[in-house]
Enzyme design. Structure first.
Site, PDB file in Angstrom:
ATOM      1  CB  SER A 132      -4.918  11.714  11.245  1.00 31.32           C
ATOM      2  OG  SER A 132      -4.875  12.965  11.906  1.00 31.32           O
ATOM      3  CG  HIS A 142      -5.725   7.169  10.317  1.00 34.84           C
ATOM      4  ND1 HIS A 142      -4.838   7.637   9.374  1.00 34.84           N
ATOM      5  CD2 HIS A 142      -6.691   8.130  10.435  1.00 34.84           C
ATOM      6  CE1 HIS A 142      -5.254   8.807   8.936  1.00 34.84           C
ATOM      7  NE2 HIS A 142      -6.368   9.133   9.566  1.00 34.84           N
ATOM      8  CD  GLU A 190      -2.027   5.185   7.760  1.00 37.31           C
ATOM      9  OE1 GLU A 190      -0.994   5.314   7.078  1.00 37.31           O
ATOM     10  OE2 GLU A 190      -2.695   6.176   8.155  1.00 37.31           O
ATOM     11  CG  ASN A 209      -2.621  12.379   7.298  1.00 38.80           C
ATOM     12  OD1 ASN A 209      -3.262  12.937   6.416  1.00 38.80           O
ATOM     13  ND2 ASN A 209      -3.197  11.823   8.354  1.00 38.80           N
TER      14      ASN A 209
END
Length: 295
Positions: free
Chosen positions: A118, A139, A151, A189
């Site tokens: 992540s 991800h 992702e 993130n």
């Protein structure tokens, strides 16, 4: 690609195995711990049963998906004749480095190696191998069987063909793949964690309470879950790890983890997985409405 190996049988690993098996891929699920593998199979079966009850799958679909998964604690057995490996181990570079070094030596030259990281650099992971053009990020979001996004992170040397293959693969399991470049936190993130960190700072500074912060974001910003509750669900240790990657990667104080988050992780209060974070999940078991949000 029809033969997939998933490394790590925890929450993300068993979810990834579930989804590939559901769409008739042959999945080998690896973990060092046989008890974790046994629990992973039970989790997959329970989640498939939930899909049957919701009429997403038939009973035959469920049984077929379960038959598509095999488990092993022997890495060499798991990666033999595999087209793609998806690593879903703990969010720690040294752990991932060792895994990718092993995979690079054990896997066939054409095997693509993906990480479910992540936040950790795909380029940095790829540098540990002799096949950097075949290393990529996949991800997935938690819970994997429910969330649509994957992702896709392109490392500095990731080939266009590998990126194209992974995008097509993600689409084949009815996910929405969105490609991004390899910079700290990627997009998900890099945007999410500063918001969570600011929510924790707001609590730390006494601006508002846990309930008020979360409800303002839920009711005022249409977020399905408030940032503090979401942090609990992600895992406060994971949030801290990602913020450290952002802080170190950009050298910008705006990414510095809140001291309250640091202390909570040090105390072992990590959120849902330890039953105590910003919320008390032992109490939530007595409240079906709260508990259902984490089913």
């Amino acid at each position: 690609m029809k033969n997939i190996c998933v490394i790590g049988a925890g929450t993300m690993g068993n979810g990834i195995a579930h989804v590939f098996a559901q769409f008739d891929y042959q999945v080998k699920l690896y973990d060092l711990n046989n008890d974790v593998l046994e629990q992973a199979l039970k989790t997959v079966e329970n989640n498939l049963e939930r899909q049957v009850k919701k009429e997403i799958l038939s009973e035959a679909d469920k049984e077929k998906a379960l038959s598509n998964i095999s488990v092993s604690s022997q890495l060499e057995d798991c990666v033999k004749d595999i087209d793609l490996v998806v690593e879903a181990a703990t969010e720690n570079f040294e752990v991932k480095r060792k895994i990718f070094e092993q995979l690079d030596s054990l896997c066939a030259p054409q095997t693509i190696l993906a990480s479910n990281t992540s936040s950790i650099s795909i380029t940095k992971i790829a540098a540990c191998t002799q096949r950097p053009e075949q290393i990529i990020g996949m991800h997935f979001m938690n819970p994997v069987p429910v969330m649509k996004l994957v992702e896709v992170i392109k490392g500095y040397a990731t080939s266009e063909q590998v990126t194209k293959s992974i995008i097509e693969l993600a689409e084949s399991i009815q996910k929405v793949p969105l490609a991004v470049q390899d910079y700290p936190g990627f997009i998900s993130n890099r945007v999410l964690m500063p918001m969570i960190n600011e929510a924790i700072y707001s609590l730390y500074e006494g601006v508002a309470g846990v309930n008020e912060i979360d409800k303002i974001m839920e009711l005022g910003m249409a977020h399905p879950m408030g940032p503090l509750k979401l942090a609990d669900f992600i895992g406060l240790d994971v949030c801290l790890s990602i913020l450290k990657v952002l802080y170190e990667g950009f050298g910008n104080p705006r990414y510095a983890p809140c001291p309250l988050l640091v202390n909570m992780v040090a105390s072992g209060n990590l959120g849902v997985k330890t039953q105590q974070g910003f919320y008390d999940y032992q109490k939530s078991r007595k409240n079906p409405q709260i508990a259902a949000q984490f089913a």
